[in-house]
Design a protein around this motif. Structure first.
Motif, PDB file in Angstrom:
ATOM      1  N   GLN A 273       0.823  -1.202   0.000  1.00  0.00           N
ATOM      2  CA  GLN A 273       0.000   0.000   0.000  1.00  0.00           C
ATOM      3  C   GLN A 273       0.859   1.255   0.000  1.00  0.00           C
ATOM      4  O   GLN A 273       0.495   2.274  -0.596  1.00  0.00           O
ATOM      5  CB  GLN A 273      -0.957  -0.022   1.190  1.00  0.00           C
ATOM      6  N   ASP A 274       2.011   1.195   0.635  1.00  0.00           N
ATOM      7  CA  ASP A 274       2.942   2.320   0.615  1.00  0.00           C
ATOM      8  C   ASP A 274       3.417   2.592  -0.814  1.00  0.00           C
ATOM      9  O   ASP A 274       3.449   3.734  -1.274  1.00  0.00           O
ATOM     10  CB  ASP A 274       4.135   2.005   1.515  1.00  0.00           C
ATOM     11  N   LEU A 275       3.776   1.536  -1.521  1.00  0.00           N
ATOM     12  CA  LEU A 275       4.223   1.684  -2.911  1.00  0.00           C
ATOM     13  C   LEU A 275       3.081   2.182  -3.799  1.00  0.00           C
ATOM     14  O   LEU A 275       3.264   3.095  -4.617  1.00  0.00           O
ATOM     15  CB  LEU A 275       4.739   0.344  -3.439  1.00  0.00           C
ATOM     16  N   PHE A 276       1.900   1.590  -3.643  1.00  0.00           N
ATOM     17  CA  PHE A 276       0.780   1.985  -4.486  1.00  0.00           C
ATOM     18  C   PHE A 276       0.383   3.433  -4.244  1.00  0.00           C
ATOM     19  O   PHE A 276      -0.014   4.147  -5.166  1.00  0.00           O
ATOM     20  CB  PHE A 276      -0.420   1.066  -4.230  1.00  0.00           C
ATOM     21  N   ARG A 277       0.463   3.872  -3.018  1.00  0.00           N
ATOM     22  CA  ARG A 277       0.149   5.274  -2.732  1.00  0.00           C
ATOM     23  C   ARG A 277       1.124   6.187  -3.474  1.00  0.00           C
ATOM     24  O   ARG A 277       0.741   7.234  -4.001  1.00  0.00           O
ATOM     25  CB  ARG A 277       0.204   5.539  -1.225  1.00  0.00           C
ATOM     26  N   ASP A 278       2.384   5.769  -3.532  1.00  0.00           N
ATOM     27  CA  ASP A 278       3.375   6.554  -4.262  1.00  0.00           C
ATOM     28  C   ASP A 278       3.034   6.605  -5.751  1.00  0.00           C
ATOM     29  O   ASP A 278       3.102   7.662  -6.386  1.00  0.00           O
ATOM     30  CB  ASP A 278       4.762   5.950  -4.057  1.00  0.00           C
ATOM     31  N   LEU A 279       2.649   5.458  -6.318  1.00  0.00           N
ATOM     32  CA  LEU A 279       2.312   5.421  -7.737  1.00  0.00           C
ATOM     33  C   LEU A 279       1.030   6.200  -8.025  1.00  0.00           C
ATOM     34  O   LEU A 279       0.892   6.816  -9.084  1.00  0.00           O
ATOM     35  CB  LEU A 279       2.151   3.966  -8.206  1.00  0.00           C
ATOM     36  N   GLN A 280       0.109   6.180  -7.092  1.00  0.00           N
ATOM     37  CA  GLN A 280      -1.147   6.897  -7.295  1.00  0.00           C
ATOM     38  C   GLN A 280      -0.958   8.408  -7.325  1.00  0.00           C
ATOM     39  O   GLN A 280      -1.789   9.130  -7.860  1.00  0.00           O
ATOM     40  CB  GLN A 280      -2.144   6.533  -6.192  1.00  0.00           C
ATOM     41  N   SER A 281       0.138   8.880  -6.762  1.00  0.00           N
ATOM     42  CA  SER A 281       0.379  10.327  -6.739  1.00  0.00           C
ATOM     43  C   SER A 281       0.906  10.845  -8.075  1.00  0.00           C
ATOM     44  O   SER A 281       0.953  12.056  -8.287  1.00  0.00           O
ATOM     45  CB  SER A 281       1.394  10.657  -5.637  1.00  0.00           C
ATOM     46  N   LEU A 282       1.299   9.950  -8.983  1.00  0.00           N
ATOM     47  CA  LEU A 282       1.945  10.392 -10.226  1.00  0.00           C
ATOM     48  C   LEU A 282       1.051  11.294 -11.078  1.00  0.00           C
ATOM     49  O   LEU A 282       1.523  12.345 -11.536  1.00  0.00           O
ATOM     50  CB  LEU A 282       2.406   9.169 -11.040  1.00  0.00           C
ATOM     51  N   PRO A 283      -0.206  10.939 -11.356  1.00  0.00           N
ATOM     52  CA  PRO A 283      -1.023  11.850 -12.166  1.00  0.00           C
ATOM     53  C   PRO A 283      -1.194  13.218 -11.523  1.00  0.00           C
ATOM     54  O   PRO A 283      -1.221  14.234 -12.208  1.00  0.00           O
ATOM     55  CB  PRO A 283      -2.366  11.108 -12.275  1.00  0.00           C
ATOM     56  N   ARG A 284      -1.319  13.243 -10.199  1.00  0.00           N
ATOM     57  CA  ARG A 284      -1.510  14.514  -9.512  1.00  0.00           C
ATOM     58  C   ARG A 284      -0.286  15.415  -9.662  1.00  0.00           C
ATOM     59  O   ARG A 284      -0.396  16.636  -9.736  1.00  0.00           O
ATOM     60  CB  ARG A 284      -1.801  14.252  -8.029  1.00  0.00           C
ATOM     61  N   ASN A 285       0.892  14.785  -9.726  1.00  0.00           N
ATOM     62  CA  ASN A 285       2.132  15.559  -9.766  1.00  0.00           C
ATOM     63  C   ASN A 285       2.763  15.618 -11.151  1.00  0.00           C
ATOM     64  O   ASN A 285       3.918  16.019 -11.279  1.00  0.00           O
ATOM     65  CB  ASN A 285       3.135  14.952  -8.777  1.00  0.00           C
ATOM     66  N   ALA A 286       2.021  15.204 -12.174  1.00  0.00           N
ATOM     67  CA  ALA A 286       2.602  15.130 -13.520  1.00  0.00           C
ATOM     68  C   ALA A 286       3.068  16.487 -14.019  1.00  0.00           C
ATOM     69  O   ALA A 286       4.161  16.623 -14.573  1.00  0.00           O
ATOM     70  CB  ALA A 286       1.591  14.524 -14.489  1.00  0.00           C
ATOM     71  N   ALA A 287       2.241  17.518 -13.834  1.00  0.00           N
ATOM     72  CA  ALA A 287       2.610  18.849 -14.311  1.00  0.00           C
ATOM     73  C   ALA A 287       3.849  19.360 -13.581  1.00  0.00           C
ATOM     74  O   ALA A 287       4.741  19.970 -14.192  1.00  0.00           O
ATOM     75  CB  ALA A 287       1.446  19.818 -14.113  1.00  0.00           C
ATOM     76  N   LEU A 288       3.914  19.095 -12.288  1.00  0.00           N
ATOM     77  CA  LEU A 288       5.071  19.530 -11.505  1.00  0.00           C
ATOM     78  C   LEU A 288       6.337  18.812 -11.953  1.00  0.00           C
ATOM     79  O   LEU A 288       7.418  19.410 -12.039  1.00  0.00           O
ATOM     80  CB  LEU A 288       4.807  19.263 -10.020  1.00  0.00           C
ATOM     81  N   ARG A 289       6.217  17.527 -12.295  1.00  0.00           N
ATOM     82  CA  ARG A 289       7.385  16.771 -12.760  1.00  0.00           C
ATOM     83  C   ARG A 289       7.874  17.317 -14.092  1.00  0.00           C
ATOM     84  O   ARG A 289       9.084  17.479 -14.308  1.00  0.00           O
ATOM     85  CB  ARG A 289       7.005  15.291 -12.892  1.00  0.00           C
ATOM     86  N   LYS A 290       6.966  17.619 -15.001  1.00  0.00           N
ATOM     87  CA  LYS A 290       7.361  18.179 -16.299  1.00  0.00           C
ATOM     88  C   LYS A 290       8.051  19.530 -16.122  1.00  0.00           C
ATOM     89  O   LYS A 290       9.028  19.850 -16.807  1.00  0.00           O
ATOM     90  CB  LYS A 290       6.143  18.323 -17.210  1.00  0.00           C
ATOM     91  N   LEU A 291       7.546  20.307 -15.191  1.00  0.00           N
ATOM     92  CA  LEU A 291       8.156  21.605 -14.898  1.00  0.00           C
ATOM     93  C   LEU A 291       9.557  21.415 -14.340  1.00  0.00           C
ATOM     94  O   LEU A 291      10.511  22.099 -14.740  1.00  0.00           O
ATOM     95  CB  LEU A 291       7.268  22.348 -13.887  1.00  0.00           C
ATOM     96  N   ASN A 292       9.704  20.455 -13.432  1.00  0.00           N
ATOM     97  CA  ASN A 292      11.010  20.177 -12.834  1.00  0.00           C
ATOM     98  C   ASN A 292      12.010  19.689 -13.882  1.00  0.00           C
ATOM     99  O   ASN A 292      13.178  20.106 -13.887  1.00  0.00           O
ATOM    100  CB  ASN A 292      10.851  19.131 -11.728  1.00  0.00           C
TER     101      ASN A 292
END
Length: 533
Positions: A273-292
């Motif tokens: 569940q710890d790993l899945f929670r991390d993977l679930q955050s990817l769409p939410r942070n996609a714009a921030l990752r592209k910016l970074n």
């Protein structure tokens, strides 16, 4: 498994606007600098619209038979076109598993000419690679939010590396630069790191923030053996990753079969569940990752411009060009040092010396351009103003607001539900109990906390934050946690704590030290009786 829950429309529009602005900024402000100094010949092809519009991607890397393909099947809870699973090396190709209403396989040669996909630059690796590259399209809710890239199992020995016929580590580098997560899988029975696997991990250098590590098939050994295997893995990783931080390793068995040894069942569930929670955050942070990633690219492009212009300046105008070129390539480290001193650039911003020397061998130095301050000023302005403006536009959602921009389904079901997940807050005593006004839980320890409170020198029946800090930091909890405890305890929001609020703060510290999580909003029954509405 991964299907978006409804997100507020305004947030969706903001993220789309940020991506649109990012494209425009790149094309008008950074791309001219890259083209002028041949950045694309040295480092990375120019970015196209699909690079910005693509869904978050997860790259799976590991030696053969570590469970990479099984991991994908576990996430999707179904097979995908072209899947092959077995104890022998079965996956001999790169497979991009992506969403489409129509299921099927798109061969590599067709994939790299599709203007709507982000894979066009991969054509430079030739037919040997493209014959080992495909896209499997699946109508899965998981893939509505992310894409997953499976890779060939990494073998040991020199023969396998040569027989691939294409630059395997080069392809990994290309993907590593563009994906949002890189998952390294290890088999609990096979911890040796082969030469090619070592080279593959080294190719991921510079993307350490994206790497997650899984010790898979952990149910095949008992708890005593698991402890030894985990220690051996950490020792091996320490020699390869060469980072001062300890790598985060998720332990489990990511498949749908019964556990062989279930003594560690709770551990596996928590880790999963710890790993899945991390993977679930990817769409939410996609714009921030592209910016970074664009910021990292801009910094590298600036340094590259300094290097190219410095090499151009050192070249003779007429005679001795070849010998001078060899001398400059050989002593490229000295060029780096000179640029670093003159322009106050961090050593970590410079490209790898050996790779730079290899590329420079095939370049015509006479075609290099001298420094154009205007191009650099445009990029500096972009970083200082445009990027900062876009950062402010991105909605900063709290982790608890999971009804927005989150993905769920399949193996991810229940990860976010606090009633199920061990990563929602656990039920510490008094956090969710229905205590009434006369048996407020903090009264149990009120005599002790009042004694401490009085020693802190209250004025007018209250202590300041600075006075409370002296006592609260004795818990050795991090400042971020203590800050949250302070906000929860300062019920009336006056910036001071009275004796009841101080007792509440001490109780919340005890809850946290017992391994439980704090609520984000103070439950009504924990509010001091005199402060209840």
């Amino acid at each position: 498994m991964f299907s978006f829950l409804k997100r507020e429309k305004v947030n969706q529009e903001i993220v789309e606007n940020v991506i649109g602005e990012l494209k425009k900024i790149y094309k008008t402000k950074l791309l001219p600098l890259e083209e002028h100094y041949q950045f694309h010949d040295f480092h990375s092809p120019k970015l196209e619209d699909p690079d910005f519009d693509a869904k978050p991607m997860i790259l799976l890397v590991g030696q053969y038979s570590t469970g990479k393909t099984t991991f994908i099947r576990y996430l999707l809870e179904r097979d995908f076109p072209g899947i092959r699973i077995g104890p022998e090396p079965t996956t001999d190709r790169f497979i991009a598993v992506m969403h489409d209403e129509k299921e099927g396989i798109i061969p590599g040669n067709a994939l790299v000419v599709d203007p709507n996909k982000q894979f066009r630059p991969l054509s430079k690796y030739g037919n040997a690679f493209l014959n080992r590259f495909q896209c499997s399209t699946v109508n899965s809710p998981v893939l509505e939010a992310i894409s997953i890239v499976d890779t060939p199992g990494i073998l040991s020995g020199e023969k396998q590396r040569i027989d691939r016929g294409y630059d395997f580590t080069g392809v990994l580098e290309w993907f590593a630069e563009r994906v949002d997560r890189i998952i390294l899988l290890f088999d609990a029975h096979k911890l040796d790191i082969s030469d090619e696997f070592r080279r593959s991990i080294e190719a991921l250098k510079g993307h350490d923030d994206k790497i997650r590590i899984i010790l898979n098939k952990a149910d095949m050994i008992d708890h005593q053996q698991l402890m030894r295997v985990y220690g051996a893995l950490m020792w091996s990783l320490g020699k390869v990753l060469q980072t001062p931080e300890v790598a985060r390793v998720y332990i489990g068995s990511f498949w749908d079969q019964p556990l062989r040894f279930d003594a560690n069942r709770r551990l596996f569930e928590d880790e999963e569940q710890d790993l899945f929670r991390d993977l679930q955050s990817l769409p939410r942070n996609a714009a921030l990752r592209k910016l970074n990633d664009l910021i990292k690219r801009a910094r590298l492009a600036k340094v590259h411009a300094f290097i190219i212009s410095e090499l151009r300046k050192d070249m003779p105008s007429v005679f001795g060009k070849d010998s001078k070129k060899k001398d400059l390539i050989k002593n490229i480290g000295q060029v780096y040092d000179r640029i670093q001193r003159e322009h106050s650039i961090s050593p970590g911003d410079f490209p790898d010396t050996k790779k730079m020397q290899e590329v420079l061998q095939h370049q015509d130095f006479s075609k290099f351009h001298s420094l154009k301050p205007h191009l650099l000023e445009v990029v500096d302005t972009m970083l200082a103003r445009d990027i900062a403006r876009l950062m402010e536009m991105i909605p900063h959602e709290e982790v608890t607001l999971v009804s927005e921009s989150i993905v769920k389904g399949g193996a991810f079901e229940g990860v976010i539900d606090d009633n199920v997940s061990p990563f929602g807050y656990m039920k510490g005593e008094g956090i969710d109990a229905g205590y009434g006004e006369h048996d407020w839980i903090c009264n149990r320890d009120k005599e002790r906390t009042d004694n401490i409170f009085n020693k802190l020198g209250p004025v007018g029946g209250k202590i300041s934050g600075q006075a409370a800090k002296q006592e609260l930091i004795k818990s050795k909890l991090p400042n971020s946690v203590l800050s949250k405890i302070w906000k929860l305890s300062d019920v009336d929001g006056d910036g001071f704590l009275d004796s009841d609020e101080f007792a509440l703060a001490m109780h919340l510290i005890s809850v946290k030290l017992e391994g439980c999580e704090l609520p984000n909003v103070l439950p009504e029954h924990l509010v001091p009786p005199l402060k209840r509405c």
